[in-house]
Design an enzyme around this catalytic site. Structure first.
Site, mmCIF file in Angstrom:
data_model
loop_
_atom_site.group_PDB
_atom_site.id
_atom_site.type_symbol
_atom_site.label_atom_id
_atom_site.label_comp_id
_atom_site.label_asym_id
_atom_site.label_seq_id
_atom_site.Cartn_x
_atom_site.Cartn_y
_atom_site.Cartn_z
ATOM 1 N N HIS A 390 -57.835 -46.252 1.162
ATOM 2 C CA HIS A 390 -57.798 -45.269 2.251
ATOM 3 C C HIS A 390 -57.754 -46.011 3.590
ATOM 4 C CE1 HIS A 390 -58.152 -41.233 3.854
ATOM 5 N NE2 HIS A 390 -58.656 -41.873 4.888
ATOM 6 N N ALA A 391 -56.749 -45.688 4.395
ATOM 7 C CA ALA A 391 -56.510 -46.457 5.609
ATOM 8 C C ALA A 391 -57.692 -46.396 6.572
ATOM 9 C CB ALA A 391 -55.266 -45.918 6.309
ATOM 10 N N HIS A 420 -51.384 -44.216 13.734
ATOM 11 C CA HIS A 420 -52.720 -43.638 13.861
ATOM 12 C C HIS A 420 -53.782 -44.749 13.895
ATOM 13 C CE1 HIS A 420 -56.100 -40.838 12.855
ATOM 14 N NE2 HIS A 420 -56.538 -41.889 12.192
ATOM 15 N N GLU A 421 -53.691 -45.658 12.956
ATOM 16 C CA GLU A 421 -54.711 -46.713 12.883
ATOM 17 C C GLU A 421 -54.680 -47.608 14.119
ATOM 18 O OE1 GLU A 421 -56.896 -46.287 10.770
ATOM 19 O OE2 GLU A 421 -55.866 -44.985 9.359
ATOM 20 N N TYR A 559 -61.325 -34.757 12.767
ATOM 21 C CA TYR A 559 -59.878 -34.636 12.566
ATOM 22 C C TYR A 559 -59.387 -33.273 13.023
ATOM 23 C CZ TYR A 559 -60.615 -38.804 9.772
ATOM 24 O OH TYR A 559 -60.973 -40.050 9.356
HETATM 25 N N1 ASP Z 1 -56.341 -42.426 9.277
HETATM 26 C C1 ASP Z 1 -56.233 -41.561 8.196
HETATM 27 C C2 ASP Z 1 -57.559 -40.813 8.118
HETATM 28 O O1 ASP Z 1 -58.104 -40.864 9.198
HETATM 29 C C3 ASP Z 1 -55.979 -42.408 7.065
HETATM 30 C C4 ASP Z 1 -55.186 -41.760 6.015
HETATM 31 O O2 ASP Z 1 -54.780 -40.638 6.171
HETATM 32 O O3 ASP Z 1 -55.001 -42.443 5.011
HETATM 33 O O4 ASP Z 1 -58.333 -40.784 7.200
HETATM 34 N N1 SER Z 2 -56.580 -39.431 7.910
HETATM 35 C C1 SER Z 2 -57.327 -38.287 7.645
HETATM 36 C C2 SER Z 2 -57.323 -38.026 6.173
HETATM 37 O O1 SER Z 2 -56.926 -38.595 5.337
HETATM 38 C C3 SER Z 2 -56.798 -37.134 8.395
HETATM 39 O O2 SER Z 2 -55.405 -37.060 8.313
HETATM 40 O O3 SER Z 2 -57.706 -37.168 5.651
HETATM 41 ZN ZN ZN Z 3 -58.482 -42.413 11.813
#
Ligand code: ASP
Ligand code: SER
Ligand code: ZN
Length: 653
Positions: A390-391, A420-421, A559
């Site tokens: 998971h990022a 995003h990151e 989010y």
């Molecule tokens: N940045 C995304 C989230 O905040 C990461 C994802 O969607 O894998 O979790």
């Molecule tokens: N990165 C967040 C998630 O995976 C919101 O997009 O759920």
């Molecule tokens: Zn994030």
């Protein structure tokens, strides 16, 4: 997400890995880094000066301990073994002990008059935690172990279709995300992944008891109230604020749901997708039905009118790279060697995608990423071990050791996520000069919104300029297509973004009990998203735990807020850039005025109440859905027309 682990302050606890190169005189043994407060002081005088000293000591603690905690977490997330879990759990335990002690000490300043505003703010931020720990060391240890175990269970989760045929989440997503796969195959993938979460049901239950006890010791009703306390307003007012925002944007979701359901009904028939009911959750192109971009080809309003297939372009780049590498290594022909070369091509493409994102930020006047970012980040799934894919974005030492941990594939979704990151990373770099406790976002939704704001500039015209899609025609139909593409990511996310914490708030408050964990989860998913479980569920299942942020204990309302305020941010940047056209066509690439305004906000970190920071950028002190509504106005007109005469809604909402 931004990495600030379950146990950490959502604020300053950004991570610090001990890199291989250490400044002279900095010791690296764990002993020197343990979590005993810096100052000998066990108590402080209940005076403004005492409070200043306390905050200075907290900041010193954070600076000193951060590298150790961060390293332990990074190690566990990028190398899941029993050993790394043990080390991470131990570091967490030390951190929880430190945190509980500091929060306890801070109580002496309750009601003390004359605190400097920044001191009062620092003390407030200290209490902004995602896993409030009880003061009993035994319970701290238990909580730490549970947190590590839940995270590792998610990272290492596998669906074994047959003995010796086990798929990790990335493999499983390749099936469920793909509308060309049969509904049965996608259902099996959905079930397979959701099975992995059953293992943490008991842990989650115990986790709730422990953090609630910690919250009570802090003087809060439960852990949910602690989570809702981090927004410069009373927790009840914050809950009401999220309701207000949801009410504002919900009509857009209802229109979109209606339209997409119609398309799916036409494709799969009444027995699979009813005309007027819930959509089964496995057919929306995402494991959690949280974004539906992957089924865009099924819902494209004007097929073929706009060339928007970014994934195809990225795959093409990656395949060209693979061909090049193979040509350079003709002697390597065994399956293992070829797999290695293929991995190399993936890794090269990951870097290329990350550089596309970096380029946007530098075009706004932000600095290049430090060399250590490229050396130490994990941008591709390793072939030899389990990792948490998971990022996330990490600031390991609060002074420039920033990294990303992500398993990038050559697809559009990942290009967006890497932007995003990097939003997190640039926030980190910009606020690094502040005292540790202020090294955080104005509120956590801001942290999540930076990179997403940037992606709103990735218009079709922009994507064409960077060679990822073909030439674009000025055509209102093309505009509707492009809007639909964003809508199935951005509008679709809103109900999900809200419901994840609706569930956890109810769990923490006791309104939802362990006997109802799964049923309550599905009730919310039905009410908010209008989706149904694709197969029978019971309390044997623990479907919330199949989502990273539940297993990894990361609050989620951030989010929801981000998906609203990123449109406010974008509007403000476009105005700063002197742009006057439609919001959905604005691209601030290369605009230094927009960059300056954005950076000013990032540099303020958490040092001021968020309404003030928001006002500086946008001219308003309120979060507000109207920029999002303005952005999607053309699509809404189209959807209303398309939905006319249809039975929209799904009952109960
Ligand atoms: N940045 C995304 C989230 O905040 C990461 C994802 O969607 O894998 O979790
Ligand atoms: N990165 C967040 C998630 O995976 C919101 O997009 O759920
Ligand atoms: Zn994030």
């Amino acid at each position: 997400m931004r990495f600030a682990t379950a146990f950490m302050l959502t604020s300053a606890l950004v991570l610090a890995a001990c890199g291989e190169k250490k400044p002279e005189g900095q010791t690296s043994d764990a002993q020197s880094a343990t979590a005993t407060p810096t100052a000998a002081a066990d108590s402080y005088p209940a005076t403004p000066e005492g409070a200043d000293k306390f905050v200075a000591d907290v900041n010193a603690d954070l600076k000193r301990m951060q590298p150790y905690f961060s390293s332990a977490q990074w190690l566990q997330a990028t190398y899941i073994t029993d050993d790394s879990q043990l080390i991470a759990a131990r570091a967490t335990e030390e951190y929880l002990a430190w945190q509980a002690k500091r929060i306890e000490q801070s109580k002496i300043f309750n009601g003390v008059q004359g605190l400097k505003p920044e001191t009062a703010r620092a003390i407030m931020l200290l209490k902004n935690v995602s896993a409030p720990a009880p003061s009993d060391p035994k319970l701290q240890s238990e909580l730490a172990t549970i947190l590590s175990r839940m995270e590792a269970n998610y990272g290492a989760g596998k669906w074994c279709r047959a003995p010796n045929d086990c798929l990790n989440l990335s493999d499983i997503e390749k099936i469920i995300d793909d509308p060309k796969q049969t509904p049965d195959a996608r259902l099996a993938a959905w079930k397979g992944w959701h099975e992995t979460a059953r293992a943490i049901r008991k842990d989650y239950q115990r986790f709730v008891e422990l953090v609630n006890q910690g919250a009570k010791e802090m003087g809060k009703a439960d852990a949910g109230e602690v989570w809702r306390s981090g927004y410069d307003m009373p927790p009840a007012a914050f809950a009401a604020e999220t309701e207000r925002l949801w009410t504002q944007v919900k009509p857009l979701y209802n229109e979109l749901h209606c339209y997409v359901r119609g398309k799916l009904n036409a494709k799969y028939g009444d027995s699979v997708v009813p005309k007027d009911g819930l959509i089964p959750a496995h057919l929306l192109g995402n494991m959690w039905a949280q974004e539906w971009s992957n089924i865009y080809p099924l819902v494209e309003p004007y097929p073929g009118v706009a060339a928007l297939d970014v994934t195809a372009a990225l795959k093409k780049q990656r395949d060209a790279e693979f061909a090049r590498i193979r040509a350079e290594n003709r002697s390597q022909t065994t399956p293992v060697q070829i797999a290695e070369l293929s991995h190399q091509a993936d890794a090269d493409e990951s870097v290329k995608m990350a550089k596309v994102a970096e380029d946007f930020y530098t075009s706004l006047g932000m600095p290049s990423l430090p060399p250590s970012f490229w050396e130490k980040s994990m941008l591709t799934r390793p072939r030899d071990r389990d990792v948490v894919c998971h990022a996330s974005a990490w600031d390991l030492n609060m002074q420039g050791d920033v990294r990303i941990k992500m398993c990038i594939d050559p697809k559009e979704e990942d290009l967006i996520t890497i932007h995003h990151e990097l939003g997190h990373i640039y926030y980190d770099l910009m606020y690094n000069p502040l005292p540790p406790i202020f090294q955080d976002a104005a509120h956590d939704g801001f942290h999540e919104a930076i990179g997403d704001t940037i992606t709103l500039s990735l218009t079709p015209a922009h994507l064409h300029r960077i060679g990822l899609v073909g030439p674009q025609k000025a055509d209102p139909k093309a505009v509707i297509n492009a809007q639909m593409k964003w809508a199935v990511a951005k509008i679709v996310f809103l109900p999900w973004g809200k419901l994840v914490d609706q569930w956890r708030w109810k769990v923490f408050s006791g309104e939802v009990t362990p006997e109802n964990y799964n049923a309550a989860w599905w009730k919310l998913r039905e009410d908010y998203q209008g989706v149904a479980p694709p197969t029978e569920r019971s309390e044997e299942n623990f479907d919330p735990g199949a989502k990273y942020h539940v297993a990894g204990n990361t609050p989620y309302t951030r989010y929801f807020l981000s998906f609203i305020i990123q449109f406010q941010f974008q509007k403000a940047l476009c105005e700063a850039a002197g742009y006057t056209g439609p919001l959905n066509e604005c691209d601030v690439y290369g605009n230094k005025e927009a960059g300056e305004r954005f950076m000013a906000m990032l540099k303020a970190g958490a040092s001021r109440p968020w309404p003030e920071t928001l006002e500086k950028l946008t001219g308003t002190r309120q979060m507000d859905g109207s920029a999002l509504i303005e952005y999607f106005a053309p699509l809404m007109a189209y959807l209303k027309e398309q939905n006319e005469g249809k039975q929209c809604g799904w009952g109960g909402q």
